[in-house]
Design an enzyme around this catalytic site. Structure first.
Site, PDB file in Angstrom:
ATOM      1  N   LEU A 241       0.754  -1.205   0.001  1.00 51.98           N
ATOM      2  CA  LEU A 241      -0.043  -0.064  -0.061  1.00 51.98           C
ATOM      3  C   LEU A 241       0.829   1.300  -0.089  1.00 51.98           C
ATOM      4  O   LEU A 241       1.999   1.073   0.731  1.00 51.98           O
ATOM      5  CB  LEU A 241      -0.916   0.015   1.326  1.00 51.98           C
ATOM      6  CG  LEU A 241      -1.917  -0.932   1.434  1.00 51.98           C
ATOM      7  CD1 LEU A 241      -2.669  -0.971   2.894  1.00 51.98           C
ATOM      8  CD2 LEU A 241      -3.066  -0.611   0.304  1.00 51.98           C
ATOM      9  N   ASP A 242       0.700   2.231  -0.912  1.00 53.82           N
ATOM     10  CA  ASP A 242       1.655   3.295  -0.987  1.00 53.82           C
ATOM     11  C   ASP A 242       1.385   4.017   0.627  1.00 53.82           C
ATOM     12  O   ASP A 242       0.368   3.881   1.426  1.00 53.82           O
ATOM     13  CB  ASP A 242       1.103   4.321  -2.065  1.00 53.82           C
ATOM     14  CG  ASP A 242      -0.369   5.006  -1.884  1.00 53.82           C
ATOM     15  OD1 ASP A 242      -0.574   5.463  -0.849  1.00 53.82           O
ATOM     16  OD2 ASP A 242      -1.042   4.916  -2.845  1.00 53.82           O
ATOM     17  N   LYS A 243       2.221   4.970   0.861  1.00 54.68           N
ATOM     18  CA  LYS A 243       2.443   5.641   2.248  1.00 54.68           C
ATOM     19  C   LYS A 243       1.234   6.232   2.538  1.00 54.68           C
ATOM     20  O   LYS A 243       0.867   6.374   3.722  1.00 54.68           O
ATOM     21  CB  LYS A 243       3.525   6.600   1.917  1.00 54.68           C
ATOM     22  CG  LYS A 243       3.933   7.280   3.284  1.00 54.68           C
ATOM     23  CD  LYS A 243       5.029   8.304   3.147  1.00 54.68           C
ATOM     24  CE  LYS A 243       4.678   9.669   2.570  1.00 54.68           C
ATOM     25  NZ  LYS A 243       4.609  10.627   3.374  1.00 54.68           N
TER      26      LYS A 243
ATOM     27  N   SER B  38      -1.952   5.134   1.708  1.00 52.84           N
ATOM     28  CA  SER B  38      -2.993   4.472   1.975  1.00 52.84           C
ATOM     29  C   SER B  38      -3.012   3.809   3.161  1.00 52.84           C
ATOM     30  O   SER B  38      -1.789   3.740   3.770  1.00 52.84           O
ATOM     31  CB  SER B  38      -2.875   3.637   0.819  1.00 52.84           C
ATOM     32  OG  SER B  38      -3.263   4.151  -0.511  1.00 52.84           O
TER      33      SER B  38
END
Length: 184
Positions: free
Chosen positions: A43-45, A47
């Protein structure tokens, strides 16, 4: 011994095993678990939500590889509601950076003057896929949360909390691979 952990990743934490910029990584939240752990799908930072951590490389590969069609469910809050045409575009696929990005399903959970909230199911997880899909339509994602990976659900865990998977959950994750059938 194999380790399987379900974590509710907070926003601002990176989905890597270590970070050369000193940011908090998901493995920092489970320091008391011995051994090296890897994230299953990132998950990106910005999210949040369900992240699976394990030292079982074979299972991690199976869950991440697109050919196995492991579904992931997300909730996205946006700055404005989608039009019916935009909803269909997300299901048919939008082009971004030479890739066709699409959702398997889309459900409207809420819409009002301040924006909207949607539930999307993906069959593969490309880098920043949901954010890229909405951005291609000119829509900002204000919040993005993953709530399922395959049969695993993000229930009962507050942000930053984690727990070990039960034996039944582990068997459920492994079962499709043994039968040779992709999870649908």
């Amino acid at each position: 011994k194999p380790v399987y952990i379900l974590l509710n990743k907070p926003r601002g934490v990176v989905s890597t095993s270590s970070d050369d910029r000193g940011r908090t990584a998901v493995v920092d939240l489970v320091r008391e678990v011995p051994g090296r752990l890897y994230t299953v799908g990132r998950l990106d930072k910005d999210s949040e939500g369900l992240v699976l951590l394990t030292n079982d490389g074979a299972l991690a590969h199976r869950l991440m590889h697109p050919r196995h069609h492991v579904r992931k469910t997300y909730r996205a809050s946006t700055n404005r509601p989608l039009t019916p045409r935009e909803e269909q575009a997300l299901l048919d696929g939008v082009e971004d950076e030479g890739e066709c990005l699409r959702a398997l399903s889309l459900r409207n959970l809420r819409r009002d003057q301040s924006g909207a909230r949607y539930e999307l199911v993906l069959g593969e997880g490309r880098n920043r896929q949901i954010r890229r899909m909405f951005e291609a339509l000119g829509i900002d994602v204000k919040r993005l949360q993953r709530i399922t990976i395959g049969p695993l659900h993000l229930t009962g865990l507050r942000t930053g909390q984690w727990r070990k998977l039960t034996e039944k959950e582990i068997e459920t994750l492994k079962a499709p691979a043994r039968r040779g059938k992709p999870e649908r």
